[in-house]
Design a protein around this motif. Structure first.
Motif, PDB file in Angstrom:
ATOM      1  N   PRO A 203       0.890  -1.160  -0.166  1.00  0.00           N
ATOM      2  CA  PRO A 203      -0.038  -0.070  -0.124  1.00  0.00           C
ATOM      3  C   PRO A 203       0.687   1.160   0.073  1.00  0.00           C
ATOM      4  N   TYR A 204       2.033   1.221  -0.323  1.00  0.00           N
ATOM      5  CA  TYR A 204       3.179   2.306  -0.424  1.00  0.00           C
ATOM      6  C   TYR A 204       2.959   3.007  -1.807  1.00  0.00           C
ATOM      7  N   MET A 205       3.707   4.083  -1.960  1.00  0.00           N
ATOM      8  CA  MET A 205       4.005   4.545  -3.231  1.00  0.00           C
ATOM      9  C   MET A 205       2.795   4.869  -4.027  1.00  0.00           C
ATOM     10  N   SER A 206       1.664   5.415  -3.310  1.00  0.00           N
ATOM     11  CA  SER A 206       0.430   5.612  -4.195  1.00  0.00           C
ATOM     12  C   SER A 206       0.813   6.825  -5.047  1.00  0.00           C
ATOM     13  N   PRO A 207       0.234   6.821  -6.513  1.00  0.00           N
ATOM     14  CA  PRO A 207       0.222   7.675  -7.398  1.00  0.00           C
ATOM     15  C   PRO A 207      -0.697   8.835  -6.997  1.00  0.00           C
ATOM     16  N   ILE A 208      -1.642   8.372  -6.100  1.00  0.00           N
ATOM     17  CA  ILE A 208      -2.636   9.389  -5.984  1.00  0.00           C
ATOM     18  C   ILE A 208      -2.782   9.681  -4.503  1.00  0.00           C
ATOM     19  N   LYS A 209      -2.451  11.099  -4.406  1.00  0.00           N
ATOM     20  CA  LYS A 209      -2.105  11.711  -3.060  1.00  0.00           C
ATOM     21  C   LYS A 209      -3.290  11.491  -2.091  1.00  0.00           C
ATOM     22  N   GLY A 210      -2.906  11.143  -0.743  1.00  0.00           N
ATOM     23  CA  GLY A 210      -3.989  10.887   0.293  1.00  0.00           C
ATOM     24  C   GLY A 210      -4.562   9.626   0.183  1.00  0.00           C
ATOM     25  N   GLU A 211      -4.226   8.919  -0.734  1.00  0.00           N
ATOM     26  CA  GLU A 211      -4.854   7.228  -0.919  1.00  0.00           C
ATOM     27  C   GLU A 211      -3.898   6.174  -0.954  1.00  0.00           C
ATOM     28  N   ARG A 212      -3.976   5.166  -0.311  1.00  0.00           N
ATOM     29  CA  ARG A 212      -3.480   4.055   0.058  1.00  0.00           C
ATOM     30  C   ARG A 212      -3.281   3.475  -1.649  1.00  0.00           C
ATOM     31  N   ASN A 213      -2.124   2.993  -1.728  1.00  0.00           N
ATOM     32  CA  ASN A 213      -1.935   2.477  -3.041  1.00  0.00           C
ATOM     33  C   ASN A 213      -2.428   1.182  -3.254  1.00  0.00           C
ATOM     34  N   ARG A 214      -3.009   0.622  -4.457  1.00  0.00           N
ATOM     35  CA  ARG A 214      -3.367  -0.834  -4.534  1.00  0.00           C
ATOM     36  C   ARG A 214      -2.730  -1.336  -5.875  1.00  0.00           C
ATOM     37  N   PRO A 215      -2.400  -2.506  -5.855  1.00  0.00           N
ATOM     38  CA  PRO A 215      -2.136  -3.200  -6.950  1.00  0.00           C
ATOM     39  C   PRO A 215      -2.570  -2.942  -8.329  1.00  0.00           C
ATOM     40  N   CYS A 216      -3.991  -2.704  -8.047  1.00  0.00           N
ATOM     41  CA  CYS A 216      -4.470  -2.389  -9.637  1.00  0.00           C
ATOM     42  C   CYS A 216      -3.914  -0.963 -10.250  1.00  0.00           C
ATOM     43  N   ASN A 217      -3.205  -0.119  -9.450  1.00  0.00           N
ATOM     44  CA  ASN A 217      -2.708   1.050  -9.844  1.00  0.00           C
ATOM     45  C   ASN A 217      -1.353   0.922 -10.474  1.00  0.00           C
ATOM     46  N   VAL A 218      -0.786  -0.573 -10.888  1.00  0.00           N
ATOM     47  CA  VAL A 218       0.219  -0.693 -11.794  1.00  0.00           C
ATOM     48  C   VAL A 218       0.002  -0.258 -13.022  1.00  0.00           C
ATOM     49  N   ARG A 219      -1.251  -0.238 -13.482  1.00  0.00           N
ATOM     50  CA  ARG A 219      -1.471   0.478 -14.609  1.00  0.00           C
ATOM     51  C   ARG A 219      -0.808   1.891 -14.826  1.00  0.00           C
ATOM     52  N   VAL A 220      -0.676   2.825 -13.805  1.00  0.00           N
ATOM     53  CA  VAL A 220      -0.106   4.069 -13.822  1.00  0.00           C
ATOM     54  C   VAL A 220       1.413   3.850 -14.178  1.00  0.00           C
ATOM     55  N   ALA A 221       2.168   3.139 -13.726  1.00  0.00           N
ATOM     56  CA  ALA A 221       3.631   2.789 -13.894  1.00  0.00           C
ATOM     57  C   ALA A 221       3.362   2.366 -15.422  1.00  0.00           C
ATOM     58  N   ILE A 222       2.809   1.365 -15.959  1.00  0.00           N
ATOM     59  CA  ILE A 222       2.776   0.972 -17.365  1.00  0.00           C
ATOM     60  C   ILE A 222       2.613   2.393 -18.207  1.00  0.00           C
ATOM     61  N   GLU A 223       1.455   3.022 -18.018  1.00  0.00           N
ATOM     62  CA  GLU A 223       1.111   4.155 -18.585  1.00  0.00           C
ATOM     63  C   GLU A 223       2.351   5.377 -18.842  1.00  0.00           C
ATOM     64  N   GLU A 224       2.876   5.470 -17.683  1.00  0.00           N
ATOM     65  CA  GLU A 224       3.996   6.450 -17.525  1.00  0.00           C
ATOM     66  C   GLU A 224       5.369   5.887 -18.505  1.00  0.00           C
ATOM     67  N   VAL A 225       5.552   4.784 -18.156  1.00  0.00           N
ATOM     68  CA  VAL A 225       6.615   3.996 -19.013  1.00  0.00           C
ATOM     69  C   VAL A 225       6.267   4.225 -20.587  1.00  0.00           C
ATOM     70  N   ALA A 226       5.095   4.050 -20.755  1.00  0.00           N
ATOM     71  CA  ALA A 226       4.836   3.937 -22.239  1.00  0.00           C
ATOM     72  C   ALA A 226       4.980   5.572 -22.794  1.00  0.00           C
ATOM     73  N   LYS A 227       4.572   6.570 -22.078  1.00  0.00           N
ATOM     74  CA  LYS A 227       4.824   7.766 -22.426  1.00  0.00           C
ATOM     75  C   LYS A 227       6.156   7.989 -22.681  1.00  0.00           C
ATOM     76  N   LEU A 228       6.997   7.893 -21.816  1.00  0.00           N
ATOM     77  CA  LEU A 228       8.562   8.126 -21.505  1.00  0.00           C
ATOM     78  C   LEU A 228       9.089   7.613 -22.819  1.00  0.00           C
ATOM     79  N   LYS A 229       8.531   6.189 -23.334  1.00  0.00           N
ATOM     80  CA  LYS A 229       9.435   5.587 -24.439  1.00  0.00           C
ATOM     81  C   LYS A 229       8.686   5.935 -25.648  1.00  0.00           C
TER      82      LYS A 229
END
Length: 252
Positions: A203-229
C-alpha cells in the motif's frame, strides 16, 4: 497486467476486498511476504493462502527488521522458508536500508542477515527480491558476490548503477512512484523495457495523493513508462508481463 511487488497483508481486514477488486484487472500479484515488525511471515502466509494462484508468494526478511540483529527470529523465518520452499517463487524482500539504520552496528546486522538469506537462496536455487535504500551499490555488490539472480524492486538509485544491474541480467522494478520520484522516472527513461518489471509496492508509493496504493494502480506505472518511451500501453504491458513471468518462473 502483473504487479511484480505488493503487500496485501498490510491491508489487514481490508485485504480480501482489495484482492477481489484487483482480480478484475490483474493476471497476478507477486506478494513479498516479509518479516517486518508485527507482520510475521507465518501470519501473513495464512491470511493470503486462500488466494494463492492469483497471489504469487515470496518469503523474506526486511532489512529494517534485520537491523535489530535478532538471529533467533532469523532462524524461525529460515525454517518457515525451508518448509515452503516449493510454494514460493523467490526469497525476499531482503537487502539493505541505511535510511533507518541508526548506527554502524545496525548496518552490520543488516549486512550479515542479508548475506545469510542470499546464501539460502543460492542453496535453494531461488532468485531474490532486493530492497535497497541508500545502499544500492553495496546491495548490488553483495548480490554479485553471492551469484544469485536478483530483482531490484522499487529502484531509486543512480542511472549509472541501473545500467550495471541490468547488464548483469538483473531486472529493475519501476513502481507507481514514477509520477513523483525523479530517480524512478530517470531509471525508467534510461532502461529498455526488456529490463524492467512494473510494480506498486502497495500500500505504499501511491500515485494518488492521500490514498493508499493498490496493486490495480500498476496501470499507472505502465502508462508512464509508455509515455516516456513513446510506446503503446499494450506493448509495455505485454513486455513487462513477460519479464515478470520469466524472472519468477510464473505458471499462469
Amino acid at each position: 497486467m502483473i504487479d511484480a511487488h505488493a503487500h496485501f497483508e498490510f491491508y489487514k481486514k481490508d485485504a480480501p476486498r482489495i484482492i477481489e477488486e484487483c482480480r478484475k484487472d490483474l493476471a497476478a500479484v507477486v506478494d513479498s511476504i516479509t518479516e517486518y515488525r508485527k507482520a510475521h511471515v507465518w501470519k501473513s502466509w495464512e491470511m493470503l493462502k486462500p488466494y494463492f494462484g492469483f497471489i504469487v508468494p515470496t518469503l523474506g526478511y526486511h532489512p529494517n527488521e534485520a537491523r535489530r540483529g535478532n538471529w533467533e527470529k532469523v532462524k524461525r523465518v529460515e525454517e518457515f522458508i525451508l518448509d515452503h520452499r516449493d510454494e514460493i517463487v523467490a526469497i525476499g524482500e531482503i537487502g539493505l536500508d541505511y535510511h533507518y539504520a541508526e548506527n554502524e552496528r545496525q548496518r552490520e546486522n543488516q549486512r550479515a542477515i542479508f548475506k545469510h538469506f542470499l546464501e539460502l537462496a543460492l542453496e535453494l536455487g531461488l532468485p531474490v527480491v532486493i530492497h535497497a535504500r541508500e545502499a544500492e551499490r553495496e546491495a548490488f555488490e553483495m548480490v554479485q558476490r553471492a551469484g544469485v539472480r536478483a530483482y531490484f524492486h522499487s529502484f531509486a538509485g543512480s542511472v549509472e548503477l541501473a545500467g550495471e544491474i541490468v547488464e548483469n541480467e538483473h531486472p529493475i522494478g519501476i513502481n507507481t512512484g514514477i509520477v513523483f520520484i525523479p530517480e524512478v522516472r530517470a531509471a525508467a527513461e534510461a532502461l529498455e523495457i526488456e529490463n524492467i518489471l512494473v510494480e506498486t509496492d502497495a500500500p505504499y508509493m501511491s500515485p494518488i495523493k492521500g490514498e493508499r496504493n493498490r496493486p490495480c494502480n500498476v496501470r499507472v506505472a505502465i502508462e508512464e513508462v509508455a509515455k516516456l518511451k513513446g510506446l503503446g500501453f499494450e506493448e509495455v504491458e505485454r513486455v513487462t508481463e513477460r519479464n515478470a513471468v520469466r524472472f519468477f518462473n510464473l505458471k499462469l
